[in-house]
Write a protein that holds these residues in place. Structure first.
Motif, PDB file in Angstrom:
ATOM      1  N   LEU A 182      20.795  -9.035 -84.987  1.00  0.00           N
ATOM      2  CA  LEU A 182      19.876  -8.401 -85.934  1.00  0.00           C
ATOM      3  C   LEU A 182      18.644  -9.256 -86.184  1.00  0.00           C
ATOM      4  N   LYS A 183      18.833 -10.584 -86.302  1.00  0.00           N
ATOM      5  CA  LYS A 183      17.710 -11.470 -86.589  1.00  0.00           C
ATOM      6  C   LYS A 183      16.679 -11.449 -85.462  1.00  0.00           C
ATOM      7  N   ILE A 184      17.168 -11.365 -84.212  1.00  0.00           N
ATOM      8  CA  ILE A 184      16.240 -11.311 -83.079  1.00  0.00           C
ATOM      9  C   ILE A 184      15.487  -9.986 -83.073  1.00  0.00           C
ATOM     10  N   ARG A 185      16.210  -8.885 -83.334  1.00  0.00           N
ATOM     11  CA  ARG A 185      15.547  -7.575 -83.378  1.00  0.00           C
ATOM     12  C   ARG A 185      14.462  -7.553 -84.435  1.00  0.00           C
ATOM     13  N   GLU A 186      14.777  -8.088 -85.611  1.00  0.00           N
ATOM     14  CA  GLU A 186      13.802  -8.107 -86.697  1.00  0.00           C
ATOM     15  C   GLU A 186      12.629  -9.012 -86.359  1.00  0.00           C
ATOM     16  N   LYS A 187      12.929 -10.134 -85.726  1.00  0.00           N
ATOM     17  CA  LYS A 187      11.875 -11.077 -85.351  1.00  0.00           C
ATOM     18  C   LYS A 187      10.933 -10.456 -84.309  1.00  0.00           C
ATOM     19  N   VAL A 188      11.518  -9.766 -83.324  1.00  0.00           N
ATOM     20  CA  VAL A 188      10.716  -9.086 -82.302  1.00  0.00           C
ATOM     21  C   VAL A 188       9.850  -8.011 -82.944  1.00  0.00           C
ATOM     22  N   PHE A 189      10.439  -7.257 -83.850  1.00  0.00           N
ATOM     23  CA  PHE A 189       9.727  -6.179 -84.542  1.00  0.00           C
ATOM     24  C   PHE A 189       8.513  -6.739 -85.294  1.00  0.00           C
ATOM     25  N   LYS A 190       8.725  -7.810 -86.040  1.00  0.00           N
ATOM     26  CA  LYS A 190       7.634  -8.397 -86.820  1.00  0.00           C
ATOM     27  C   LYS A 190       6.580  -9.042 -85.921  1.00  0.00           C
ATOM     28  N   ALA A 191       7.029  -9.628 -84.814  1.00  0.00           N
ATOM     29  CA  ALA A 191       6.085 -10.255 -83.879  1.00  0.00           C
ATOM     30  C   ALA A 191       5.168  -9.203 -83.258  1.00  0.00           C
ATOM     31  N   LYS A 192       5.742  -8.058 -82.913  1.00  0.00           N
ATOM     32  CA  LYS A 192       4.931  -6.985 -82.341  1.00  0.00           C
ATOM     33  C   LYS A 192       3.935  -6.457 -83.364  1.00  0.00           C
ATOM     34  N   LEU A 193       4.398  -6.277 -84.595  1.00  0.00           N
ATOM     35  CA  LEU A 193       3.503  -5.774 -85.643  1.00  0.00           C
ATOM     36  C   LEU A 193       2.312  -6.700 -85.864  1.00  0.00           C
ATOM     37  N   SER A 194       2.583  -7.994 -85.818  1.00  0.00           N
ATOM     38  CA  SER A 194       1.507  -8.961 -86.080  1.00  0.00           C
ATOM     39  C   SER A 194       0.536  -9.087 -84.913  1.00  0.00           C
ATOM     40  N   SER A 195       0.920  -8.587 -83.752  1.00  0.00           N
ATOM     41  CA  SER A 195       0.062  -8.747 -82.566  1.00  0.00           C
ATOM     42  C   SER A 195      -0.805  -7.526 -82.286  1.00  0.00           C
ATOM     43  N   TYR A 196      -0.495  -6.397 -82.908  1.00  0.00           N
ATOM     44  CA  TYR A 196      -1.197  -5.165 -82.569  1.00  0.00           C
ATOM     45  C   TYR A 196      -2.685  -5.218 -82.901  1.00  0.00           C
ATOM     46  N   ASN A 197      -3.049  -6.072 -83.844  1.00  0.00           N
ATOM     47  CA  ASN A 197      -4.469  -6.156 -84.205  1.00  0.00           C
ATOM     48  C   ASN A 197      -5.332  -6.607 -83.031  1.00  0.00           C
ATOM     49  N   LYS A 198      -4.705  -7.230 -82.027  1.00  0.00           N
ATOM     50  CA  LYS A 198      -5.461  -7.700 -80.854  1.00  0.00           C
ATOM     51  C   LYS A 198      -6.033  -6.543 -80.032  1.00  0.00           C
ATOM     52  N   ILE A 199      -5.373  -5.393 -80.100  1.00  0.00           N
ATOM     53  CA  ILE A 199      -5.853  -4.256 -79.304  1.00  0.00           C
ATOM     54  C   ILE A 199      -6.155  -3.035 -80.168  1.00  0.00           C
ATOM     55  N   SER A 200      -6.131  -3.200 -81.483  1.00  0.00           N
ATOM     56  CA  SER A 200      -6.251  -2.047 -82.382  1.00  0.00           C
ATOM     57  C   SER A 200      -7.571  -1.288 -82.205  1.00  0.00           C
ATOM     58  N   GLU A 201      -8.676  -2.004 -82.186  1.00  0.00           N
ATOM     59  CA  GLU A 201      -9.974  -1.333 -82.067  1.00  0.00           C
ATOM     60  C   GLU A 201     -10.132  -0.692 -80.689  1.00  0.00           C
TER      61      GLU A 201
END
Length: 586
Positions: free
Chosen positions: A197-216
Motif C-alpha cells: 500500500l505504501k508503494i502504491r500511495e507513494k507512486v500515486f503522489k509522485a505522479k500527481l506532483s509531476s504532472y505540472n511538467k506537462i500540464s500546459e
C-alpha cells in the motif's frame, strides 16, 4: 524481444523505401491526370469505376507499408527526428488519396441507375461504393479537402505528436528502497498495482506532483485537437463530433447511446464489486483511488517473456488452428517490440501491414500476469488483421469498435482459460483482475465518454483552462464510481496521460473499448454454446467487418446491436463477474 522490421524496409533511408515513396507519389499523380481526362464524361462507366478501385487499392497498399514503418520507428524512439519528419510526410498522402476519391464521388453521383450498376458489376465493393454515395453530403469541396489535409498536418496531428513526445519524456522523481530515482511514467505504471500500500500511495503522489511538467502542453494540445475536430465536423455537415466519429467507426449513434444508457443502469452493480474490494483491503468506507488496482490473492509471480509466450500459445490452441498459427507467427517472426526503454512510447499498440499480410506489436513488458493479458489483447488485433488481409485494401478498413472486440475477445478467452486451472489464491487474483478490467472498460470509459462530450460542448465557444479540464474529469469519474471510492482521491489529471484522448483523427476512440468488452461478453457466451460453429462464424464476421456496418456484420452472428436487450444480456454477464468475485471472497 525486439521486433524485426527488416522485411518491411531496411531503413528510412534505404533504396526500397525511397522507391516506394516515389511510386506512391507517381501513382497518385497519374490518377489525377487520368481523372482530369476521364471524368469529363460518363462513357465506359464500368471500366472507369474499376480503374479507380484499382488505383485506391494500390495506393493504400503502398501507404500500408510506408506509413506504419515510419510510425513504428518513431514510436520506438520518440526522439528520432528523421522518423518524425518521414511520418509527417506520409501523413500528407492520405488527404491526396481522399481528394482523388472526392473527384470519383462527384463523378459517381451523376450516373443514372448507379445502384443497379454497382449491384450487378461491383458486388464485392458494393458497401464501399454505396457509402461514397450515401456520405456525399458529408464530403467537403475539393479545395476544402486539400485545406483540411494541410491544416491537420500542422494542426491536430502536430499537437498529438507534441503530446506524445512530452508524455514519453516525462520523468518522475520517486524514492524507492531509500533511493531517489528519476523514472519514466511507463516504468511507474506497474507499481500502481504493487502489493505494498505504501508503494502504491507513494507512486500515486509522485505522479500527481509531476504532472505540472506537462500540464500546459497537454491543455493546449487537447484544446487545439478538440477545436479542430469541431471545425471538421461543421465543415463536413455533421451535427456533432460524436455524429462524425460514429460515422467513421461504421456505428449507428443509437447503438452507442443505447449501450451507455444500459451501462448507466448497471453502474451500481460494478460499484458493488469495488465496495467488496474495499472491505477485503480493510477499508470501512470508500476505497481510495490509489488502492483501486491493489492486487488480491497471491499471484505475484514475475513471468519471463518465454513463459508468457508459452502460456499464450498453449491456451490459444483450444480456440482454433487459425488463431494459434497467427499467434505463433507473431512470436516466431519477431513481430513484437517488448523491451521498456527510454524514449519509447508508453502503453502498447499493434499495426497492420496489409500489403505484406503482416503486423507489428509495440509493448512494454514488465513480467506481470496483467502483461500476459495485455499481449493477448494485441495478438487479438493481429488475428483480426489476418482475417481482413484476405480482402482488398478498400474492404479492410474496419470499424475501431470491431477491432477492439476481436482484441478483447482474445484477452477474455485467455483469462477464462487461466481461471479454470488456477489455484485458490491465483483465482482470487484473477477474479480481482476481471473486476479491474470491468472497471477500466466500463466505468472508466463511461466517465471518459461523458468527459469528452462535455469538453466538446464547452469547446464550441471557448478554450478550457487546465484546472477546468481536471475538474470535469473528476466529476465524470465521481459519477461513474459513485460512493464506492473516495472522491477526493480521484486522479483528476488522468486525461493528460491517456494517449487515446489525444488521437487527432479518432474522437471518442475510448467508446470502442466499452463496446468491445460488452460485445465480446455476448460472443463468449455464443462460443461456449457451440464452439466449432462459432469459430467459423467469428472468422467470417471479422473478415467482412471492413465491408459492412458493425450492425450488419453483427447480424451474421444473430445479434441486434440497437436493442437494449442485447446490452442487458452482456451486462448480466458482467454482473456474474462481480458476483463471482464477491462469492469467492466472502
Amino acid at each position: 524481444m525486439n521486433w524485426n522490421l527488416n522485411n518491411i524496409y531496411p531503413s528510412l533511408q534505404c533504396k526500397e523505401f525511397t522507391e516506394d515513396t516515389k511510386l506512391l507519389e507517381n501513382t497518385i499523380d497519374n490518377a489525377f491526370n487520368w481523372i482530369n481526362i476521364n471524368f469529363k464524361n460518363h462513357d465506359n462507366i464500368q471500366s472507369k469505376i474499376l480503374y479507380f478501385i484499382d488505383f485506391k487499392n494500390k495506393a493504400e497498399d503502398l501507404l500500408s507499408k510506408l506509413g506504419p514503418y515510419s510510425y513504428l520507428i518513431s514510436a520506438a524512439d520518440t526522439k528520432n527526428t528523421l522518423a518524425m519528419q518521414t511520418l509527417n510526410k506520409m501523413l500528407t498522402f492520405e488527404p491526396k488519396i481522399l481528394s482523388a476519391e472526392r473527384e470519383f464521388q462527384n463523378w459517381l453521383l451523376a450516373i443514372n441507375n448507379l445502384p443497379d450498376i454497382i449491384h450487378k458489376s461491383f458486388k464485392d465493393y458494393e458497401y464501399y461504393l454505396s457509402e461514397l454515395i450515401n456520405n456525399a453530403k458529408h464530403m467537403p469541396t475539393k479545395n476544402e479537402v486539400k485545406l483540411l489535409g494541410k491544416m491537420k498536418s500542422t494542426g491536430s496531428m502536430a499537437w498529438e505528436n507534441l503530446h506524445r513526445i512530452a508524455l514519453s519524456n516525462l520523468k518522475i522523481e520517486i524514492e524507492l528502497q531509500g533511493k531517489k530515482e528519476l523514472l519514466p511514467l511507463q516504468a511507474l505504471q506497474g507499481l500502481s498495482a504493487n502489493s505494498d500500500l505504501k508503494i502504491r500511495e507513494k507512486v500515486f503522489k509522485a505522479k500527481l506532483s509531476s504532472y505540472n511538467k506537462i500540464s500546459e502542453t497537454a491543455a493546449w494540445a487537447y484544446n487545439s485537437i478538440k477545436g479542430e475536430q469541431i471545425t471538421e465536423a461543421e465543415l463536413k455537415g455533421y451535427n456533432s463530433v460524436f455524429h462524425m466519429a460514429m460515422d467513421s467507426y461504421k456505428l449507428k449513434e443509437v447503438t452507442v447511446t443505447t449501450m451507455f444508457k444500459v451501462i448507466k443502469k448497471y453502474l451500481p452493480t460494478i460499484q458493488k464489486g469495488i465496495n467488496h474490494k474495499a472491505k477485503l483491503l480493510g477499508y470501512d468506507d470508500a476505497l481510495p483511488f490509489y488502492a483501486l488496482f491493489a492486487p488480491l490473492g497471491k499471484n505475484e509471480k514475475c513471468y519471463s517473456f518465454d513463459e508468457t509466450k508459452s502460456i499464450i500459445l498453449d491456451n490459444l490452441k483450444d480456440f482454433g488452428c487459425n488463431m494459434y498459427s497467427i499467434a505463433k507467427k507473431v512470436f516466431d517472426e519477431n513481430w513484437i517490440d517488448s523491451e521498456p526503454r527510454e524514449n519509447k512510447r508508453s502503453g502498447g499498440f499493434s499495426v497492420n501491414l496489409h500489403s505484406l499480410k503482416e503486423s507489428r506489436i509495440l509493448f512494454n513488458f514488465a513480467g506481470t500476469s496483467d502483461n500476459i493479458l495485455q499481449l493477448s489483447h494485441e495478438i487479438g488485433h493481429v488475428y483480426h488483421y489476418a482475417c481482413l488481409n484476405t480482402e482488398a485494401s478498400i474492404n479492410s478498413n474496419c470499424s475501431l469498435a470491431v477491432m477492439e472486440s476481436a482484441a478483447i475477445f482474445t484477452e477474455n478467452f485467455l483469462q477464462q482459460k487461466l481461471l479454470k486451472i488456477s489455484s485458490q489464491n491465483e483465482k482470487l487474483s484473477m477474479l480481482n483482475e476481471i473486476l479491474m478490467r470491468d472497471i477500466k472498460l466500463i466505468l472508466d470509459i463511461y466517465a471518459y465518454y461523458n468527459f469528452e462530450s462535455k469538453v466538446l460542448e464547452i469547446r464550441k465557444n471557448r478554450i478550457l483552462a487546465y484546472n477546468e479540464l481536471c475538474e470535469l474529469l473528476k466529476n465524470a469519474f465521481a459519477e461513474a464510481y459513485g460512493t464506492s471510492i473516495d472522491k477526493e482521491t480521484i486522479d483528476k489529471y488522468m486525461w493528460m496521460t491517456l494517449p487515446q484522448l489525444f488521437y487527432s483523427n479518432r474522437p471518442y476512440y475510448m467508446v470502442s473499448y466499452a463496446f468491445g468488452l460488452l460485445f465480446t461478453k455476448g460472443l463468449y457466451a455464443s462460443y461456449i454454446k457451440d464452439k466449432s460453429n462459432f469459430v467459423k462464424n467469428f472468422d467470417y464476421f471479422l473478415s467482412i467487418s471492413g465491408k459492412c456496418s458493425v450492425e450488419d456484420a453483427a447480424v451474421t452472428l444473430g445479434i441486434d446491436l440497437t436493442s437494449e436487450e442485447f446490452w442487458i444480456s452482456s451486462l448480466k454477464l458482467v454482473e456474474e463477474d462481480i458476483n463471482n468475485f464477491i462469492n469467492e471472497n466472502n
